[in-house]
Enzyme design. Structure first.
Site, PDB file in Angstrom:
ATOM      1  N   ALA A  96      -3.779  14.779   5.439  1.00 32.46           N
ATOM      2  CA  ALA A  96      -3.508  13.515   6.139  1.00 32.46           C
ATOM      3  C   ALA A  96      -2.460  12.728   5.380  1.00 32.46           C
ATOM      4  CB  ALA A  96      -4.796  12.705   6.233  1.00 32.46           C
ATOM      5  N   LYS A 136      -9.212  -0.256  -5.809  1.00 36.33           N
ATOM      6  CA  LYS A 136      -9.224   0.438  -4.526  1.00 36.33           C
ATOM      7  C   LYS A 136     -10.580   1.084  -4.305  1.00 36.33           C
ATOM      8  CE  LYS A 136      -7.936   2.439  -0.778  1.00 36.33           C
ATOM      9  NZ  LYS A 136      -6.705   2.871  -0.182  1.00 36.33           N
ATOM     10  N   LEU A 177      -4.790   9.154   7.986  1.00 37.63           N
ATOM     11  CA  LEU A 177      -6.090   8.501   8.053  1.00 37.63           C
ATOM     12  C   LEU A 177      -5.939   7.038   7.662  1.00 37.63           C
ATOM     13  CD1 LEU A 177      -8.331  11.322   6.571  1.00 37.63           C
ATOM     14  CD2 LEU A 177      -8.421  10.407   8.899  1.00 37.63           C
ATOM     15  N   HIS A 232       1.590   5.412  -1.720  1.00 39.03           N
ATOM     16  CA  HIS A 232       1.247   6.589  -2.547  1.00 39.03           C
ATOM     17  C   HIS A 232       2.535   7.132  -3.151  1.00 39.03           C
ATOM     18  CE1 HIS A 232      -2.876   6.886  -0.951  1.00 39.03           C
ATOM     19  NE2 HIS A 232      -2.330   6.353   0.116  1.00 39.03           N
ATOM     20  N   HIS A 252       0.863  -1.202   0.000  1.00 40.18           N
ATOM     21  CA  HIS A 252       0.000   0.000   0.000  1.00 40.18           C
ATOM     22  C   HIS A 252       0.889   1.239   0.000  1.00 40.18           C
ATOM     23  CE1 HIS A 252      -3.719   2.303   1.464  1.00 40.18           C
ATOM     24  NE2 HIS A 252      -2.786   3.201   1.175  1.00 40.18           N
ATOM     25  N   HIS A 261      -4.359  -0.572   6.033  1.00 39.26           N
ATOM     26  CA  HIS A 261      -3.898   0.270   7.146  1.00 39.26           C
ATOM     27  C   HIS A 261      -4.796   0.181   8.381  1.00 39.26           C
ATOM     28  CE1 HIS A 261      -6.820   2.863   5.206  1.00 39.26           C
ATOM     29  NE2 HIS A 261      -6.005   3.290   4.278  1.00 39.26           N
ATOM     30  N   ASP A 300       1.451   2.629   3.484  1.00 43.95           N
ATOM     31  CA  ASP A 300       0.628   3.828   3.284  1.00 43.95           C
ATOM     32  C   ASP A 300       1.490   5.087   3.329  1.00 43.95           C
ATOM     33  OD1 ASP A 300      -1.624   5.276   2.681  1.00 43.95           O
ATOM     34  OD2 ASP A 300      -2.433   5.252   4.721  1.00 43.95           O
ATOM     35  N   ASN A 333      -5.173   7.438  -6.119  1.00 44.34           N
ATOM     36  CA  ASN A 333      -5.904   8.681  -5.765  1.00 44.34           C
ATOM     37  C   ASN A 333      -5.160   9.930  -6.235  1.00 44.34           C
ATOM     38  OD1 ASN A 333      -3.921   8.236  -3.760  1.00 44.34           O
ATOM     39  ND2 ASN A 333      -5.081   9.313  -2.192  1.00 44.34           N
ATOM     40  N   ARG A 364       2.194   9.516  -5.847  1.00 43.94           N
ATOM     41  CA  ARG A 364       1.836  10.829  -6.408  1.00 43.94           C
ATOM     42  C   ARG A 364       2.299  10.951  -7.857  1.00 43.94           C
ATOM     43  NH1 ARG A 364      -1.297  10.983  -1.973  1.00 43.94           N
ATOM     44  NH2 ARG A 364      -0.280  11.800  -0.131  1.00 43.94           N
ATOM     45  N   HIS A 383     -10.268   1.220   1.861  1.00 35.88           N
ATOM     46  CA  HIS A 383     -10.094   2.227   2.900  1.00 35.88           C
ATOM     47  C   HIS A 383     -11.288   2.022   3.832  1.00 35.88           C
ATOM     48  CE1 HIS A 383      -8.629   6.091   4.614  1.00 35.88           C
ATOM     49  NE2 HIS A 383      -9.826   5.970   5.172  1.00 35.88           N
TER      50      HIS A 383
HETATM   51  O1  DOR Z   1      -3.117   9.394   5.673  1.00 36.94           O
HETATM   52  C1  DOR Z   1      -3.526   9.111   4.562  1.00 36.94           C
HETATM   53  N1  DOR Z   1      -3.025   9.693   3.456  1.00 36.94           N
HETATM   54  N2  DOR Z   1      -4.510   8.226   4.462  1.00 36.94           N
HETATM   55  C2  DOR Z   1      -5.101   7.980   3.296  1.00 36.94           C
HETATM   56  O2  DOR Z   1      -6.016   7.200   3.287  1.00 36.94           O
HETATM   57  C3  DOR Z   1      -4.702   8.697   2.063  1.00 36.94           C
HETATM   58  C4  DOR Z   1      -3.356   9.205   2.165  1.00 36.94           C
HETATM   59  C5  DOR Z   1      -3.042  10.256   1.095  1.00 36.94           C
HETATM   60  O3  DOR Z   1      -3.290   9.981  -0.081  1.00 36.94           O
HETATM   61  O4  DOR Z   1      -2.533  11.315   1.437  1.00 36.94           O
HETATM   62 ZN    ZN Z   2      -3.307   5.148   1.493  1.00 36.58          ZN
END
Ligand code: DOR
Ligand code: ZN
Length: 360
Positions: free
Chosen positions: A267, A103, A223, A19, A17, A178, A251, A45, A21, A140
């Site tokens: 977050a 997702k 989160l 990110h 899991h 997570h 995450d 995302n 970007r 999520h």
């Molecule tokens: O803390 C988080 N950041 N939780 C998530 O579910 C998304 C992530 C984000 O993409 O920044």
């Molecule tokens: Zn995430």
């Protein structure tokens, strides 16, 4: 795994899991992740979210282009589910080997989730198709209702969304991502083999006090939000238990420093620079370093039915001080453990044929 007092050598791990970007942030995050992990499940995302096979292929190409020459790393792409998503698009992407999983963000649950699913009943046909073709669903797991206390949103999700989903789609492979609560640990342990969970490095270390230690601490905000200490204890027990339903997913979620240190801060905790070291600290504290390899490198591929990685990485018992910020060009991110001195340092991944042969 081979261990001695100074080192721990494990099979190359994967991050289930992550990110990464896009654009300048991708340029910063891609290689930092690929130094430690051979593969990663890449979250969709973005803005706009990755909802088509073409978009996922193009994003995969951008990730690979952001890596330095010679870096072995496989991004495993995911599709972002929306109320309108077309089951054929999902199935085509899975069959072509572009999408590894889908997702599900409940709409409004977290960063860039406004296009997410407003009601799981709306995506019944997609879930049906995923169940048929063996495509995993990544959750999520938080309800979004503002009536529900933010610390209770994960537990509420288990009852109101996950339990009915598992009974409606008993063969669907689901990863509850997570996890942050005793409730989720228990739920996953009690469920059948189609349900697994990822655990982040940060939820193994912080509890909700970290958000308010001497003042408001935006870099501890993620989160699902960290919960009370006893939940952290349950997560630690699950991670080191040797139960294959629990595996590594960082995450790691970088945001620009100024977007975290804001009146409405984003977050996300950027753990990628010291992810393995952070997990090693926890496993060491729990007297369970011998359980780290399976958690980091074996239980994930087993659930996803993918081969194990062949190379190795060595964790050295050497101190390192984590930088206050990680900066590239205009992008500056505060990493997890910023400013702390850690007792472990991860070496380079190596394509260690000898070790692989010894295992065969
Ligand atoms: O803390 C988080 N950041 N939780 C998530 O579910 C998304 C992530 C984000 O993409 O920044
Ligand atoms: Zn995430």
């Amino acid at each position: 795994m081979t261990a001695n007092p100074a080192n721990l050598t494990i099979r190359e791990p994967d991050d289930w899991h992550l990110h990464l970007r896009d654009d300048a942030m991708l340029a910063l995050a891609a290689d930092i992740t690929a130094r430690q992990f051979a593969r990663a499940i890449v979250m969709p995302n973005l803005v706009p979210p990755v909802t088509t096979v073409d978009a996922a292929e193009a994003y995969r190409d951008r990730i690979l282009a952001a890596l330095p020459p010679g870096r072995r790393f496989t991004p495993l792409m995911t599709a972002y589910l929306t109320d309108e998503i077309d089951p054929d698009e999902i199935a085509t992407g899975f069959t072509k080997g572009v999408f590894t999983a889908c997702k599900l963000y409940p709409a409004g649950a977290t960063t860039n989730s406004s296009a997410g699913v407003t009601d799981v009943r709306k995506i019944g046909p997609v879930l049906e198709r995923m169940q048929t073709i063996g495509m995993p669903l990544l959750l999520h797991g938080e309800v979004t209702s503002s009536d529900i206390d933010i610390f209770d949103r994960e537990a509420a999700f288990l009852e109101t969304v996950l339990a009915p989903m598992l009974s409606d789609f008993p063969a669907l492979k689901v990863v509850l991502e997570h996890i942050t609560t005793t409730d989720s640990v228990q739920f996953v342990q009690d469920a059948g083999p189609t349900l697994a969970a990822t655990i982040t490095a940060h939820h193994l270390r912080i509890d909700r006090n970290a958000l308010f230690e001497g003042g408001l601490r935006p870099h501890a905000y993620c989160l699902p939000v960290a919960k009370r200490r006893h939940h952290r204890t349950a997560l630690r027990q699950a991670a080191v238990s040797g139960n294959p339903k629990f595996f590594l997913g960082t995450d790691s979620a970088p945001h620009q420093k100024q977007d975290k240190e804001s009146a409405c801060g984003c977050a996300g905790i950027f753990s990628a620079p010291v992810a393995l070291e952070s997990y090693a600290l926890t496993f060491d504290e729990e007297g369970a370093l011998d359980k780290l390899e399976a958690f980091a490198s074996e239980f994930g591929p087993r659930f996803y039915e993918l081969p194990f990685n062949e190379g190795t990485i060595t964790l050295h018992r050497e101190t390192q001080t984590v930088p206050e910020t990680v900066t590239q060009g205009d992008v500056s991110v505060v990493p997890f453990h910023a400013g702390e001195t850690l007792a472990w340092r991860a070496g380079e991944r190596t394509d260690d044929v000898q070790m692989s042969q010894a295992r065969a």
